[in-house]
Design a protein around this motif. Structure first.
Motif, PDB file in Angstrom:
ATOM      1  N   LEU A  45       0.847  -1.264  -0.086  1.00  0.00           N
ATOM      2  CA  LEU A  45      -0.299  -0.004  -0.003  1.00  0.00           C
ATOM      3  C   LEU A  45       0.818   1.153  -0.035  1.00  0.00           C
ATOM      4  O   LEU A  45       0.463   2.021  -0.476  1.00  0.00           O
ATOM      5  N   THR A  46       2.073   1.078   0.615  1.00  0.00           N
ATOM      6  CA  THR A  46       2.904   2.384   0.750  1.00  0.00           C
ATOM      7  C   THR A  46       3.449   2.590  -0.727  1.00  0.00           C
ATOM      8  O   THR A  46       3.526   3.899  -1.134  1.00  0.00           O
ATOM      9  N   LEU A  47       3.837   1.390  -1.533  1.00  0.00           N
ATOM     10  CA  LEU A  47       4.371   1.667  -2.808  1.00  0.00           C
ATOM     11  C   LEU A  47       3.327   1.960  -3.768  1.00  0.00           C
ATOM     12  O   LEU A  47       3.712   2.839  -4.745  1.00  0.00           O
ATOM     13  N   LEU A  48       2.078   1.421  -3.499  1.00  0.00           N
ATOM     14  CA  LEU A  48       1.043   2.148  -4.208  1.00  0.00           C
ATOM     15  C   LEU A  48       0.684   3.692  -4.333  1.00  0.00           C
ATOM     16  O   LEU A  48       0.287   4.184  -4.846  1.00  0.00           O
ATOM     17  N   GLY A  61       5.957   7.925   1.954  1.00  0.00           N
ATOM     18  CA  GLY A  61       6.985   7.211   2.548  1.00  0.00           C
ATOM     19  C   GLY A  61       7.127   7.182   4.123  1.00  0.00           C
ATOM     20  O   GLY A  61       7.366   6.097   4.691  1.00  0.00           O
ATOM     21  N   LEU A  62       6.999   8.410   4.562  1.00  0.00           N
ATOM     22  CA  LEU A  62       7.125   8.539   5.870  1.00  0.00           C
ATOM     23  C   LEU A  62       5.980   7.947   6.742  1.00  0.00           C
ATOM     24  O   LEU A  62       6.086   7.241   7.716  1.00  0.00           O
ATOM     25  N   THR A  67       3.758   3.669  10.013  1.00  0.00           N
ATOM     26  CA  THR A  67       2.765   2.418  10.083  1.00  0.00           C
ATOM     27  C   THR A  67       3.405   1.235  10.335  1.00  0.00           C
ATOM     28  O   THR A  67       2.830   0.426  11.053  1.00  0.00           O
ATOM     29  N   ILE A  68       4.239   0.832   9.483  1.00  0.00           N
ATOM     30  CA  ILE A  68       4.729  -0.311   9.530  1.00  0.00           C
ATOM     31  C   ILE A  68       5.726  -0.495  10.768  1.00  0.00           C
ATOM     32  O   ILE A  68       5.539  -1.549  11.451  1.00  0.00           O
ATOM     33  N   SER A  69       6.394   0.337  11.309  1.00  0.00           N
ATOM     34  CA  SER A  69       7.060   0.348  12.622  1.00  0.00           C
ATOM     35  C   SER A  69       6.058   0.256  13.604  1.00  0.00           C
ATOM     36  O   SER A  69       6.434  -0.671  14.649  1.00  0.00           O
ATOM     37  N   LEU A  70       4.971   0.694  13.648  1.00  0.00           N
ATOM     38  CA  LEU A  70       4.149   0.672  14.824  1.00  0.00           C
ATOM     39  C   LEU A  70       3.593  -0.606  14.729  1.00  0.00           C
ATOM     40  O   LEU A  70       3.331  -1.471  15.759  1.00  0.00           O
ATOM     41  N   LEU A 318      11.651   4.510   2.507  1.00  0.00           N
ATOM     42  CA  LEU A 318      11.337   2.874   1.726  1.00  0.00           C
ATOM     43  C   LEU A 318      12.492   1.743   1.866  1.00  0.00           C
ATOM     44  O   LEU A 318      11.956   0.568   2.046  1.00  0.00           O
ATOM     45  N   VAL A 319      13.661   2.108   2.128  1.00  0.00           N
ATOM     46  CA  VAL A 319      14.594   1.081   2.173  1.00  0.00           C
ATOM     47  C   VAL A 319      14.307   0.793   3.560  1.00  0.00           C
ATOM     48  O   VAL A 319      14.734  -0.672   4.072  1.00  0.00           O
TER      49      VAL A 319
END
Length: 439
Positions: A45-48, A61-62, A67-70, A318-319
């Motif tokens: 979803l981030t890449l989309l 990206g941020l 979101t992914i970190s949480l 993103l990395v």
């Protein structure tokens, strides 16, 4: 686009199947959506979001990174362990890679401006033939420039030369070819593309990606000749341009010194002090040392750094997202996976895709470099070079026009990849430092 979130995530999961993902292979320990671990769904979803909202990529990206970190904190933990301690240990392991990438991207932006100001891009066109072969040789020049300079800079240099030589009447198909030439030329060099530089930082030998030039060279001929003929019919080349311009030799020396510093320091550290390679960003510091040492000879264009900083933070976000993915859930790498990555790269940013592949390990890095590097040329927003050139030529910002007039780029990608399979053969490398074994 799908009409609801579930169908959207299913579609993204199928798109990531180009990476070799499957529902069965990604049976997750944490929550899953339609059989796809939620880590990958959030990443997709981030890449989309990046693909759809080109004017807000940093914010997307941020937000994706937070979101992914949480999510990892609450549900699955990190490779290094659960909770905040696991997160701290994870980024303590990744900091050298991120720091190297930050310093290189910022430094290469200054390097690109130094090269532009050598006036070599202005002088080169005086040696071009004045028929369609001149347009083709220009693409070869972009290809060569990209092998030692960032592919974004090579595409912009090619676009500027084309704007001058063709009286500002540049065909969309030829614009697609300029982007393809810049991406193809950077695919076989560890200083020619951010993805190959990432491989270099991760421990891939520069010689391991050189084989990408086999596919890239074949592709250059296949897309370059029809693109040159189309451009010649659209607007013939202008003869005798910039006949009285002279090359700035001190800047040429600066460019050579910066590149030499990067190569020499990386070789010395990885060959003679491999145990210390993960402890400090030697490569990035070497590039900046060369920039600062030569600043008294020719002033760098410091003005480019604020904009470059924003783009660099976006790429690092993103990395970082990719570094948190459970790549141990992916199936083993194969040439089919690498081939599919090329098409995925045309839609999603190739930086995080490369980070995923590096984390997984087991690829033939030359194949991967060609696929993620050149594959993004198939759509105007599939690579940073395409986005940059389309900002210079807004008429290129049409997927339909890009595909209709640049049809030879995806054809060249497929045939070039086939040439690599037949002539080079798939020879996967061992795991890199930090790679996670796939099951």
């Amino acid at each position: 686009m799908k009409s609801n979130v579930l169908r959207c995530c299913r579609g993204l999961g199928m798109g990531l199947a180009g990476l070799g993902l499957s529902g069965a292979a990604m049976a997750a320990e944490g929550p899953a959506l339609a059989g796809i671990p939620l880590d990958f769904v959030l990443f997709a979803l981030t890449l989309l979001g990046v693909a759809l909202f080109h004017d807000h990529t940093l914010k997307v990206g941020l937000v994706g990174l937070v979101t992914i970190s949480l999510y990892k904190l609450v549900f699955t933990g990190f490779h290094a362990g659960p909770g905040l301690a696991g997160m701290a240990a994870h980024f303590a392991h990744e900091w050298v890679t991120l720091a190297n990438l930050f310093l290189l991207l910022m430094g290469f932006a200054l390097l690109a401006r130094h090269f532009e100001k050598t006036r070599i891009p202005v002088v080169l066109p005086r040696y071009l033939p004045d028929d369609w072969k001149g347009a083709f040789v220009l693409l070869v020049m972009v290809f060569v420039i990209s092998s030692f300079l960032d592919n974004i800079a090579a595409a912009l240099i090619g676009g500027a030369m084309a704007h001058s030589l063709f009286r500002a009447r540049v065909h969309v198909g030829y614009l697609a070819a300029i982007v393809a030439a810049s991406n193809a030329g950077g695919s076989g060099s560890v200083v020619g593309d951010t993805t190959t530089t990432m491989m270099w930082i991760a421990g891939v030998s520069p010689l391991a990606v050189v084989e990408a030039f086999v596919g890239a060279g074949v592709a250059l001929v296949l897309f370059g000749i029809p693109a040159a003929r189309v451009q010649h019919a659209h607007s013939p080349i202008l003869r005798h341009a910039h006949e009285h311009t002279h090359v700035d030799l001190p800047r040429v020396g600066i460019v050579a010194l910066i590149l030499a510093a990067a190569v020499v320091v990386n070789v010395v550290v990885n060959v003679h002090f491999p145990a210390r390679a993960d402890s400090f960003p030697f490569l990035g510091v070497a590039v900046w040392a060369a920039i600062l040492i030569t600043a008294g000879i020719r002033r760098p264009d410091w003005e480019v750094l604020p904009e470059t900083f924003m783009g660099t933070i976006f790429l690092l976000s993103l990395v970082s997202c990719a570094s948190m993915m459970p790549v141990e859930k992916l199936p083993a790498a194969s040439w089919q996976t690498a081939f599919g990555l090329g098409f995925v790269s045309a839609v999603f940013d190739n930086i995080p895709l490369t980070a995923l592949a590096l984390k997984q390990g087991g690829y033939d890095w030359g194949f991967l470099a060609y696929a993620v590097g050149f594959g993004g040329s198939m759509l105007w927003f599939g690579s940073s070079a395409g986005v940059a050139l389309s900002n210079m030529f807004p008429e290129a910002k049409s997927v339909g026009n890009w595909l209709r007039h640049g049809w030879f780029v995806p054809v060249a990608y497929v045939i070039g990849f086939g040439a690599m399979v037949l002539l080079v053969g798939w020879h996967p490398a061992g795991e890199l430092k930090g790679a996670v074994a796939a099951h």
